[in-house]
Design an enzyme around this catalytic site. Structure first.
Site, mmCIF file in Angstrom:
data_model
loop_
_atom_site.group_PDB
_atom_site.id
_atom_site.type_symbol
_atom_site.label_atom_id
_atom_site.label_comp_id
_atom_site.label_asym_id
_atom_site.label_seq_id
_atom_site.Cartn_x
_atom_site.Cartn_y
_atom_site.Cartn_z
ATOM 1 C CB SER A 98 -0.895 -0.004 1.238
ATOM 2 O OG SER A 98 -1.647 1.177 1.279
ATOM 3 N N GLY B 73 -3.744 3.618 1.022
ATOM 4 C CA GLY B 73 -4.656 3.658 2.172
ATOM 5 C C GLY B 73 -5.780 4.671 2.009
ATOM 6 C CB ILE C 84 2.796 10.343 2.211
ATOM 7 C CG1 ILE C 84 4.034 9.843 1.453
ATOM 8 C CG2 ILE C 84 1.659 10.708 1.271
ATOM 9 C CD1 ILE C 84 4.624 10.803 0.463
ATOM 10 C CB CYS D 247 -3.577 6.222 11.695
ATOM 11 S SG CYS D 247 -4.504 4.902 11.053
ATOM 12 C CB ILE E 293 7.079 -4.495 9.473
ATOM 13 C CG1 ILE E 293 8.290 -4.233 8.576
ATOM 14 C CG2 ILE E 293 7.348 -5.645 10.375
ATOM 15 C CD1 ILE E 293 9.597 -3.908 9.339
ATOM 16 C CG ASN E 294 2.875 0.576 8.025
ATOM 17 O OD1 ASN E 294 3.547 1.326 7.314
ATOM 18 N ND2 ASN E 294 1.568 0.629 8.076
ATOM 19 N N GLY F 202 8.741 -5.703 3.649
ATOM 20 C CA GLY F 202 9.867 -4.944 4.189
ATOM 21 C C GLY F 202 11.144 -5.172 3.408
#
Ligand SMILES: Cc1cc2nc3c(=O)[nH]c(=O)nc-3n(C[C@H](O)[C@H](O)[C@H](O)COP(=O)(O)O)c2cc1C
Length: 305
Positions: free
Chosen positions: A23, A48, A73, A132, A193-194, A245
């Site tokens: 994403s 997203g 971003i 978030c 992972i993010n 990742g």
């Protein structure tokens, strides 16, 4: 040898191979359609989405670092209405599962997004970004407290019958605890992972490089951390894991499979080589042929540790 089987399945989503886009690094698919045959991919994960459009953070919001990049971003996106009206018509023409990544600022917003996405037949699955801030709980991310994660995943679970994938943040002290909380709330799969929170400093001006001061760190440099977390989580939960990742090539993706991932997502590498995802699929198939592996699923969790 006949062609190897690259297909995998995640929570009922049948994919022709384990290679998906991550994403925020592949727009809404159409942006990359002149570089990549989207029907060669296992799945497309979109940028997203939130209930209302979001302009994101002020510039500068991207900086290159050795082995990776930082982005702030700020979850800029067109909002769900414009997605349905302007982005979905293209995606409808592509015969590849579409997974919509989404987020909210409150549990109710997450649930409302899930309810709206549930009604769109072209959406194969939902990926919840829980990194978030929870505005009702003083801005602490849903993804950094197991009780908050459990509660928001439960709210989404009750709002959709589509597969729910929860995307985990690495910015926690115990990722396995977070994974358990999401699995207990009946998530169908986890993706990880993010990005890792980082920052860059401009020595000359004595200022942060990013207007937002901090940003999310991604790219090849994070791969060892991501592999470690995927390995830990895949051993701990019974639901499928999607590894993300620092993947830039087929061998990276295969390492994630060995660590226990059923599929992978490719992020930052799309900015360097827009056609990288298709190359990864091609090279993964070659690897299987050369190593006489008939089915890619035989590699999932096959790490000898
Ligand atoms: C510019 C940029 C935007 C991103 N936007 C999102 C997003 O909207 N939602 C999300 O869950 N992750 C987002 N991510 C995180 C990526 O999907 C991925 O988890 C992360 O970059 C690690 O993978 P990579 O090292 O292959 O890039 C973003 C990453 C980048 C670099």
């Amino acid at each position: 040898m006949k062609k190897p089987d690259l297909s995998v399945e995640i929570a009922g989503i049948k994919m022709r191979n384990p290679v998906m886009t991550a994403s925020g690094t592949f727009g809404y698919g159409e942006e990359y359609s002149s570089y990549v045959d989207l029907e060669r991919l296992g799945g497309i994960v979109t940028k997203g989405l939130s209930l209302r459009p979001k302009a994101g953070n002020p510039m500068p919001r991207i900086v290159e670092t050795p082995g990776g990049m930082l982005n702030a971003i700020g979850l800029q996106n067109v909002g769900i209405d414009a997605f349905i009206e302007k982005k979905l018509p293209f995606l409808r023409t592509v015969n590849t599962p579409v997974i919509v990544n989404f987020f909210g600022n409150t549990e109710d917003e997450y649930a409302e997004m899930a309810e709206r996405l549930d009604k769109i037949p072209e959406v194969s699955g939902l990926e919840m970004n829980i990194s978030c801030p929870n505005v009702k709980q003083g801005g602490i991310a849903f993804g950094s407290r197991p009780d908050a994660a459990y509660s928001v995943v439960k709210a989404v679970r009750e709002s959709t019958i589509k597969p729910v994938i929860v995307k985990l943040s690495p910015n926690v002290s115990d990722i396995v605890e977070m994974a358990h909380a999401c699995a207990d709330a009946d998530a169908d799969a986890l993706s990880l992972i993010n990005t890792l929170t980082g920052m860059a400093i401009d020595l000359k001006n004595r200022k942060p490089v990013l207007a937002n001061v901090t940003g999310g760190f991604s790219g090849p440099a994070i791969k060892p951390i991501a592999l470690r977390m995927v390995w830990q989580v895949a051993r701990a939960v019974d639901i499928p894991v999607i590894g993300i990742g620092g993947i830039t090539k087929a061998t990276d993706a295969l390492e994630f499979l060995l660590a226990g991932a059923t599929a992978v997502q490719v992020g930052t590498a799309n900015f360097i080589t827009p056609g990288v995802t298709e190359n990864i699929v091609r090279d993964m198939e070659r690897y299987l042929v050369e190593n006489r592996i008939a089915d890619v699923k035989d590699l999932i969790g096959a790490l000898q540790a």
